[in-house]
Design an enzyme around this catalytic site. Structure first.
Site, mmCIF file in Angstrom:
data_model
loop_
_atom_site.group_PDB
_atom_site.id
_atom_site.type_symbol
_atom_site.label_atom_id
_atom_site.label_comp_id
_atom_site.label_asym_id
_atom_site.label_seq_id
_atom_site.Cartn_x
_atom_site.Cartn_y
_atom_site.Cartn_z
ATOM 1 N N GLY A 88 0.173 5.573 -4.347
ATOM 2 C CA GLY A 88 -0.427 6.856 -4.732
ATOM 3 C C GLY A 88 0.105 8.001 -3.883
ATOM 4 O O GLY A 88 0.544 9.036 -4.399
ATOM 5 N N ARG A 90 -12.062 2.244 -8.390
ATOM 6 C CA ARG A 90 -11.169 3.374 -8.714
ATOM 7 C C ARG A 90 -11.457 3.896 -10.114
ATOM 8 O O ARG A 90 -12.117 3.217 -10.919
ATOM 9 C CB ARG A 90 -9.712 2.905 -8.621
ATOM 10 N N ARG A 129 -4.983 -1.665 8.941
ATOM 11 C CA ARG A 129 -6.192 -2.455 8.674
ATOM 12 C C ARG A 129 -5.823 -3.552 7.686
ATOM 13 O O ARG A 129 -4.772 -3.492 7.050
ATOM 14 C CB ARG A 129 -7.316 -1.567 8.121
ATOM 15 N N ASN A 165 -10.943 -2.463 -5.444
ATOM 16 C CA ASN A 165 -10.183 -1.565 -6.316
ATOM 17 C C ASN A 165 -10.867 -1.335 -7.665
ATOM 18 O O ASN A 165 -10.522 -0.385 -8.379
ATOM 19 C CB ASN A 165 -8.754 -2.094 -6.542
ATOM 20 N N ARG A 174 -0.136 9.354 -9.871
ATOM 21 C CA ARG A 174 -0.383 8.060 -9.220
ATOM 22 C C ARG A 174 0.179 6.916 -10.065
ATOM 23 O O ARG A 174 0.697 5.939 -9.535
ATOM 24 C CB ARG A 174 -1.885 7.853 -8.983
ATOM 25 N N ASP A 215 0.830 -1.213 0.000
ATOM 26 C CA ASP A 215 0.000 0.000 0.000
ATOM 27 C C ASP A 215 0.864 1.262 0.000
ATOM 28 O O ASP A 215 1.977 1.261 0.518
ATOM 29 C CB ASP A 215 -0.910 -0.018 1.241
HETATM 30 C C1 IPE Z 1 -5.420 -2.839 -0.406
HETATM 31 O O1 IPE Z 1 -5.033 -1.516 -0.541
HETATM 32 C C2 IPE Z 1 -5.384 -3.525 -1.736
HETATM 33 C C3 IPE Z 1 -4.067 -3.654 -2.362
HETATM 34 C C4 IPE Z 1 -2.907 -3.339 -1.824
HETATM 35 C C5 IPE Z 1 -4.078 -4.200 -3.691
HETATM 36 P P1 IPE Z 1 -6.125 -0.341 -0.664
HETATM 37 O O2 IPE Z 1 -5.358 0.933 -0.727
HETATM 38 O O3 IPE Z 1 -7.038 -0.612 -1.780
HETATM 39 O O4 IPE Z 1 -6.920 -0.485 0.705
HETATM 40 P P2 IPE Z 1 -7.772 0.587 1.535
HETATM 41 O O5 IPE Z 1 -8.722 1.224 0.577
HETATM 42 O O6 IPE Z 1 -6.812 1.575 2.081
HETATM 43 O O7 IPE Z 1 -8.422 -0.196 2.624
HETATM 44 C C1 IPE Z 2 -1.382 0.277 -3.485
HETATM 45 O O1 IPE Z 2 -1.211 1.647 -3.478
HETATM 46 C C2 IPE Z 2 -1.689 -0.270 -4.851
HETATM 47 C C3 IPE Z 2 -3.094 -0.713 -5.041
HETATM 48 C C4 IPE Z 2 -4.020 -0.697 -4.125
HETATM 49 C C5 IPE Z 2 -3.454 -1.197 -6.347
HETATM 50 P P1 IPE Z 2 -2.451 2.659 -3.470
HETATM 51 O O2 IPE Z 2 -2.793 2.964 -4.871
HETATM 52 O O3 IPE Z 2 -3.555 2.154 -2.622
HETATM 53 O O4 IPE Z 2 -1.769 3.938 -2.796
HETATM 54 P P2 IPE Z 2 -2.489 4.966 -1.804
HETATM 55 O O5 IPE Z 2 -3.043 4.169 -0.670
HETATM 56 O O6 IPE Z 2 -3.531 5.662 -2.604
HETATM 57 O O7 IPE Z 2 -1.359 5.860 -1.385
HETATM 58 MG MG MG Z 3 -4.065 2.385 -0.661
#
Ligand code: IPE
Ligand code: IPE
Ligand code: MG
Length: 242
Positions: free
Chosen positions: A20, A68, A187, A65, A30, A17
């Site tokens: 972004g 998004r 989480r 996801n 991103r 995680d």
């Molecule tokens: C969890 O990350 C899913 C992946 C890492 C692929 P998210 O960024 O989607 O999770 P939330 O929205 O913070 O719970």
């Molecule tokens: C994890 O990074 C990758 C996926 C969930 C696909 P994020 O894209 O969730 O990054 P943040 O949480 O927005 O920083």
């Molecule tokens: Mg995330």
């Protein structure tokens, strides 16, 4: 304190995680964050293979996801296709078997083809299992296992931890010993709900693109220093060698 080598997780699961936010903090898009995250995933796979971790599960795309922006979802899929095309020979060379945890039928045709191709080409590789949780939901995986048991006509007495586990994506693999989540969120976001019943968790503020070998070592050291008691007393667990 025991070092990471003496108490290495057999199965390491990672919630990658923070791509972004990492990018936004640097004034990047991103997409550039996801690019950097993918480069990091590649490095982590190799590092885990070198260390001798037998099973590595990467949370790559959750069912949530899909919500998004379409451009981001498509970019992620393109990245996965590129990753697989670029890495196939290296996976075979490193004797790494690819598996997918999640239904593939919702993915674009080319992505499905590439996934199936890499799964097939690596099916005899045995030094490490690389599991991509793709279109993954822990709750959906549990419901899927229920449906599969029912379809096979298994009655109430036949529903055991063993028969249930055998219907999960992780069939044949040990439960995760350690689950790492990067980027500061505390989480589990619908990840490996059944399998992580007794997993150790490691949360770090470091965003995924910056989670390098030194950060992995820290996580493994933290894991190695823990006593897993499984409900027993400390003395009992020590006697059991945990
Ligand atoms: C969890 O990350 C899913 C992946 C890492 C692929 P998210 O960024 O989607 O999770 P939330 O929205 O913070 O719970
Ligand atoms: C994890 O990074 C990758 C996926 C969930 C696909 P994020 O894209 O969730 O990054 P943040 O949480 O927005 O920083
Ligand atoms: Mg995330």
């Amino acid at each position: 304190m025991t070092g990471p080598v003496s108490a290495l997780p057999r199965h390491l699961a990672v919630i990658m995680d923070g791509n972004g936010r990492w990018a936004e903090r640097k004034g990047l898009t991103r997409s550039e964050g996801h690019d950097a995250g993918t480069r990091n995933a590649k490095a982590l796979v190799t590092r885990c293979r070198e260390l001798g971790i037998g099973h590595l599960t990467l949370y790559t795309f959750s069912t949530e996801n899909w919500g998004r922006p379409k451009d981001e979802v498509n970019f992620l899929f393109d990245l996965i296709v590129r990753f697989l095309n670029n890495e196939l020979s290296s996976l075979v060379e490193q004797d790494i078997r690819l598996r997918v945890f999640g239904a593939m039928d919702q993915f674009p045709f080319t992505m499905r083809q590439v996934l199936k191709h890499v799964i097939k080409k690596t099916e005899k590789c045995a030094s490490m299992s690389l599991n991509l949780a793709l279109n993954y939901s822990g709750r959906e995986e549990i419901l899927r296992a229920c449906r599969r048991l029912m379809e096979r006509g298994v009655g109430p007495k036949g529903v055991t931890e063993e028969s249930f586990s055998a219907e999960l994506y992780t069939v044949g693999q040990p439960d995760p010993d350690l689950v790492i989540r990067t980027s500061g969120e505390v989480r589990i976001s619908n990840y490996l709900l059944w399998q992580s019943a007794y997993a150790e968790y490691y949360f770090t503020d470091v965003p995924w693109p910056d989670f390098d070998a030194a950060e992995l070592d820290k996580a493994l050291e933290s894991y190695a220093a823990r006593q897993r008691r499984y409900g027993l007393t400390g003395a009992q667990a020590e006697e059991a060698g945990n």
